[in-house]
Design a protein around this motif. Structure first.
Motif, mmCIF file in Angstrom:
data_model
loop_
_atom_site.group_PDB
_atom_site.id
_atom_site.type_symbol
_atom_site.label_atom_id
_atom_site.label_comp_id
_atom_site.label_asym_id
_atom_site.label_seq_id
_atom_site.Cartn_x
_atom_site.Cartn_y
_atom_site.Cartn_z
ATOM 1 N N SER A 76 9.627 4.681 1.549
ATOM 2 C CA SER A 76 10.165 3.688 2.483
ATOM 3 C C SER A 76 10.686 4.389 3.734
ATOM 4 N N VAL A 77 10.643 3.647 4.830
ATOM 5 C CA VAL A 77 11.121 4.159 6.115
ATOM 6 C C VAL A 77 11.970 3.078 6.761
ATOM 7 N N LYS A 78 13.163 3.468 7.170
ATOM 8 C CA LYS A 78 14.020 2.532 7.902
ATOM 9 C C LYS A 78 13.560 2.524 9.354
ATOM 10 N N VAL A 79 13.188 1.362 9.847
ATOM 11 C CA VAL A 79 12.713 1.218 11.219
ATOM 12 C C VAL A 79 13.693 0.327 11.987
ATOM 13 N N GLY A 115 0.769 -1.218 0.000
ATOM 14 C CA GLY A 115 0.000 0.000 0.000
ATOM 15 C C GLY A 115 0.801 1.270 0.000
ATOM 16 N N GLY A 116 1.893 1.286 -0.689
ATOM 17 C CA GLY A 116 2.592 2.541 -0.892
ATOM 18 C C GLY A 116 3.689 2.873 0.092
ATOM 19 N N LEU A 117 3.924 2.007 1.062
ATOM 20 C CA LEU A 117 5.000 2.272 2.022
ATOM 21 C C LEU A 117 5.719 0.971 2.344
ATOM 22 N N THR A 118 7.036 1.037 2.334
ATOM 23 C CA THR A 118 7.840 -0.121 2.700
ATOM 24 C C THR A 118 8.582 0.186 3.988
ATOM 25 N N LEU A 119 8.415 -0.690 4.982
ATOM 26 C CA LEU A 119 9.162 -0.578 6.231
ATOM 27 C C LEU A 119 10.424 -1.424 6.086
ATOM 28 N N LYS A 120 11.569 -0.793 6.288
ATOM 29 C CA LYS A 120 12.837 -1.522 6.218
ATOM 30 C C LYS A 120 13.243 -1.902 7.627
ATOM 31 N N CYS A 121 12.905 -3.144 7.988
ATOM 32 C CA CYS A 121 13.154 -3.668 9.331
ATOM 33 C C CYS A 121 14.549 -4.293 9.388
ATOM 34 N N ASP A 122 14.968 -4.642 10.590
ATOM 35 C CA ASP A 122 16.273 -5.281 10.759
ATOM 36 C C ASP A 122 16.369 -6.611 10.022
ATOM 37 N N ASP A 123 15.219 -7.298 9.867
ATOM 38 C CA ASP A 123 15.249 -8.624 9.248
ATOM 39 C C ASP A 123 14.584 -8.668 7.866
ATOM 40 N N GLY A 124 14.428 -7.515 7.233
ATOM 41 C CA GLY A 124 13.864 -7.503 5.887
ATOM 42 C C GLY A 124 12.875 -6.363 5.697
ATOM 43 N N GLU A 125 12.151 -6.418 4.588
ATOM 44 C CA GLU A 125 11.209 -5.354 4.248
ATOM 45 C C GLU A 125 9.768 -5.845 4.359
ATOM 46 N N LEU A 126 8.875 -4.897 4.656
ATOM 47 C CA LEU A 126 7.459 -5.201 4.791
ATOM 48 C C LEU A 126 6.673 -4.073 4.143
#
Length: 174
Positions: free
Chosen positions: A54-57, A19-30
């Motif tokens: 995208s947002v690095k979390v 839905g238009g946003l990717t969360l860049k987590c420690d273990d991959g993207e969502l």
């Protein structure tokens, strides 16, 4: 249980379509619904004003975000999270209404499980620290009331043990 909720949420159509946003987590993207995150979190809204996709979390995992999504998205029936799962999702960014909902549920459910055993899900000290760090007044009050009801000798013994552990860690670092 944690994996089961995470798998079900990850397979839900609202999540699989993105839905238009990717969360860049420690273990991959969502991939997540950008609009839901913008209206649910002042911090996310601020981070996304630039139009970023995208947002690095850092410091969070996809599993933690799937737990947050399980409570934010219109998933029917809404997954019922365990106390451990609720605790895992608490520190994930700034979602005021979600935080209050989780805090209220914890303040209601935890008192029946209060314990001074550090391995127990209702370990009072852990919840008291969490409530203080996240400024969850209802949970903090419930933990303080639970602490008052614990046997005095058990509390003193645990405090001495904790103090000795901290002291030993400090000596090892030197």
């Amino acid at each position: 249980m944690v994996q089961c909720v995470s798998r079900k949420v990850a397979a839900h159509p609202a999540v699989t379509k993105g839905g238009g946003l990717t969360l860049k987590c420690d273990d991959g993207e969502l991939s997540v619904l950008r609009d839901v995150f913008v209206v649910s979190s002042p911090l996310m809204e601020e981070l996304l004003t630039t139009g970023s996709k995208s947002v690095k979390v850092a410091g969070s995992t996809k599993k933690e975000w799937l737990l947050v999504i399980s409570q934010l998205y219109p998933i029917v029936p809404r997954p019922e999270l365990s106390l451990q799962q609720l605790q895992e999702m608490l520190p994930v960014y700034n979602f005021p209404e979600l935080l209050q909902h989780v805090s209220s549920r914890l303040a209601t459910e935890l008192p029946s499980t209060w314990s001074l055993d550090p391995t127990a899900p209702g370990y009072i000290i852990k919840w008291l620290v969490t409530a203080e760090q996240l400024q969850l007044d209802a949970l903090k009050q419930a933990a303080l009331e639970g602490l008052k009801k614990q046997p005095g000798q058990q509390i003193r013994t645990q405090m001495v043990t904790k103090a000795l552990d901290v002291q030993q860690q400090h000596v090892r670092r030197m």
